[in-house]
Write an enzyme that holds these catalytic residues in place. Structure first.
Site, PDB file in Angstrom:
ATOM      1  N   GLN A 259       0.814  -1.197   0.000  1.00  0.00           N
ATOM      2  CA  GLN A 259       0.000   0.000   0.000  1.00  0.00           C
ATOM      3  C   GLN A 259       0.851   1.251   0.000  1.00  0.00           C
ATOM      4  O   GLN A 259       0.600   2.212  -0.725  1.00  0.00           O
ATOM      5  CB  GLN A 259      -0.906   0.006   1.229  1.00  0.00           C
ATOM      6  N   HIS A 262       2.339   3.054  -3.199  1.00  0.00           N
ATOM      7  CA  HIS A 262       1.480   3.793  -4.127  1.00  0.00           C
ATOM      8  C   HIS A 262       1.900   5.255  -4.206  1.00  0.00           C
ATOM      9  O   HIS A 262       1.956   5.841  -5.291  1.00  0.00           O
ATOM     10  CB  HIS A 262       0.014   3.722  -3.678  1.00  0.00           C
ATOM     11  N   GLU A 326     -10.365   1.854   2.950  1.00  0.00           N
ATOM     12  CA  GLU A 326     -10.561   1.476   1.556  1.00  0.00           C
ATOM     13  C   GLU A 326     -10.342  -0.025   1.401  1.00  0.00           C
ATOM     14  O   GLU A 326     -11.152  -0.735   0.817  1.00  0.00           O
ATOM     15  CB  GLU A 326      -9.581   2.254   0.686  1.00  0.00           C
ATOM     16  N   HIS A 327      -9.217  -0.513   1.915  1.00  0.00           N
ATOM     17  CA  HIS A 327      -8.892  -1.942   1.913  1.00  0.00           C
ATOM     18  C   HIS A 327      -8.777  -2.421   3.348  1.00  0.00           C
ATOM     19  O   HIS A 327      -8.087  -1.794   4.153  1.00  0.00           O
ATOM     20  CB  HIS A 327      -7.555  -2.209   1.214  1.00  0.00           C
ATOM     21  N   ASP A 360      -6.367  -5.880  -6.165  1.00  0.00           N
ATOM     22  CA  ASP A 360      -5.863  -4.748  -6.948  1.00  0.00           C
ATOM     23  C   ASP A 360      -5.733  -5.095  -8.426  1.00  0.00           C
ATOM     24  O   ASP A 360      -5.870  -4.233  -9.283  1.00  0.00           O
ATOM     25  CB  ASP A 360      -4.497  -4.319  -6.423  1.00  0.00           C
ATOM     26  N   HIS A 419     -53.860  16.212  -8.092  1.00  0.00           N
ATOM     27  CA  HIS A 419     -53.397  14.835  -7.942  1.00  0.00           C
ATOM     28  C   HIS A 419     -54.578  13.895  -7.715  1.00  0.00           C
ATOM     29  O   HIS A 419     -54.645  12.811  -8.306  1.00  0.00           O
ATOM     30  CB  HIS A 419     -52.427  14.727  -6.749  1.00  0.00           C
TER      31      HIS A 419
END
Length: 432
Positions: A259, A262, A326-327, A360, A419
């Site tokens: 991770q 990145h 996220e993960h 991924d 209506h």
């Protein structure tokens, strides 16, 4: 290296401060992005060419590659890389194809039938990040569900390389997906161009794709100022690993570094049931970090990351739900006991043999996921992200008579006589 916190010693305020990330408190990023958007809106292609020179250090003679140019670049790919991309494509396609399901019609009462049908979003924009790493995997994750959904026009933007082109892997994915044009535009300016359109680039209805804080900010701005929707505010990537005595520190360290490499703004969090596990993982981090090609980037990300000591797996999961990663990796043999406790996560990786890298790249699930705690309210990208679901209803004579009185009463109590009349006139005819 990782800073260490004791979960039991964190009060509510300290926990919230710890889980907060990617804040733009002084609106420095926001102001810069707004100026980029304004320039693209006013100047179109010329702004994009200028930004390519400023940010990418590339002088472009045109803003896109056509189908023939893409095919020429794609032909440079090696056999091993082609096979890997093909395998990932097949798995991603298989998983996402299963999401395309027709919904059943429902008779809510005799003569009243309701159902939903999906329609593809006609024009979508896919942002494929460049920066320090070029990501053909993201192209697959966005392009495959867009194709399955049946989107009529797919606009693809990716930052140009130093030679003013794209690499052969991006080109090969474009060929696989039958994309006939790739725009050489990156950053916030790509988001602005897709939202407003330029002389070369058509405006889209929805923008997809992860990116840095500038890309994320641009997406949130255009969503609030144009009819263009976005998939989610997906910014710098992150992982949270829950570990106990059954974890393998070698695996855990590898996951954290996967991770961290990145980007310097990525975050890798370890929540473990003892300080011993953390100590062993830190030792492995130092060992593995030393030989990584992107060790400078990963080291900065690790320095901005941390570890939390929890009393047990349940407490670890409580912290994870506050962080909303996220993960989420459950690096424990007891993962089946705690999956039911997960309430906030983008994508979950179960057990010691399931690395985040699998999702991924090639397991089949999508890696475009909510970050910065948006997993509390957003899902990851799927085929559903690329479609609209339209509701239908049909009433027979029996249906209007069965439902009519209910609608008349509700319309009348709200003071909406027209209506009520729309039902009343039909009831009189249906009764004949």
């Amino acid at each position: 290296m990782l800073k260490i916190y004791q979960y039991r010693e964190l009060n509510r305020e300290a926990t919230q401060q710890l889980v907060s990330r990617n804040a733009d408190e002084n609106n420095t990023i926001g102001e810069r992005v707004e100026s980029i958007i304004a320039a693209v809106k006013a100047e179109g292609d010329q702004a994009l060419i200028r930004f390519a020179e400023t940010f990418d250090k590339v002088s472009l003679s045109k803003l896109y590659l056509n189908q023939a140019e893409i095919a020429t670049i794609a032909a440079q790919i090696g056999d091993e890389q082609r096979l890997a991309i093909d395998t990932a494509y097949n798995n991603i396609h298989k998983f996402h194809q299963s999401q395309l399901k027709k919904e059943a019609q429902v008779e809510t009462m005799p003569g009243v039938t309701c159902w939903r049908e999906f329609r593809p979003i006609e024009k979508v924009g896919l942002y494929i990040p460049g920066g320090t790493a070029v990501l053909p995997s993201t192209f697959l994750m966005l392009g495959v569900p867009a194709k399955i959904a049946g989107c009529k026009e797919i606009v693809v933007c990716s930052p140009p390389q130093k030679d003013g082109s794209i690499n052969c892997y991006i080109a090969y994915v474009a060929k696989l997906l039958q994309i006939d044009r790739v725009y050489l535009v990156g950053g916030a300016q790509a988001v602005a161009a897709m939202a407003y359109g330029t002389e070369s680039m058509p405006k889209v209805d929805k923008i997809f794709g992860p990116g840095n804080q500038y890309v994320t900010k641009a997406k949130t701005i255009v969503q609030s100022t144009t009819p263009t929707a976005i998939d989610m505010p997906a910014g710098p990537s992150e992982v949270l690993v829950i570990a106990d005595e059954t974890s393998n520190p070698v695996f855990v360290a590898a996951d954290l570094l996967a991770q961290a490499e990145h980007g310097v703004d990525s975050q890798a969090v370890l929540v473990a049931t003892s300080e011993e596990i953390i100590a062993k993982t830190i030792a492995e981090l130092e060992k593995q970090l030393a030989v990584l090609p992107r060790k400078e980037i990963a080291a900065q990300a690790i320095d901005n990351s941390y570890a939390v000591v929890a009393a047990d797996l349940e407490e670890a999961m409580a912290f994870s739900n506050e962080y909303a990663p996220e993960h989420l990796i459950l690096a424990t043999e007891s993962w089946q006991k705690i999956t039911g406790l997960i309430s906030n996560a983008g994508s979950v990786f179960l057990g010691n043999l399931t690395p985040e890298s699998a999702g991924d790249y090639a397991s089949g699930t999508n890696h475009t996921l909510p970050t910065s705690a948006y997993a509390k309210s957003y899902s990851g990208v799927s085929v559903d992200s690329f479609v609209k679901k339209i509701t239908f209803q049909h009433l027979t004579a029996q249906g209007i008579n069965n439902l009519g009185t209910t609608v008349e009463v509700l319309a009348e109590l709200e003071g909406l006589q027209a209506h009520k009349n729309a039902v009343t006139v039909r009831k009189s005819l249906a009764g004949k």
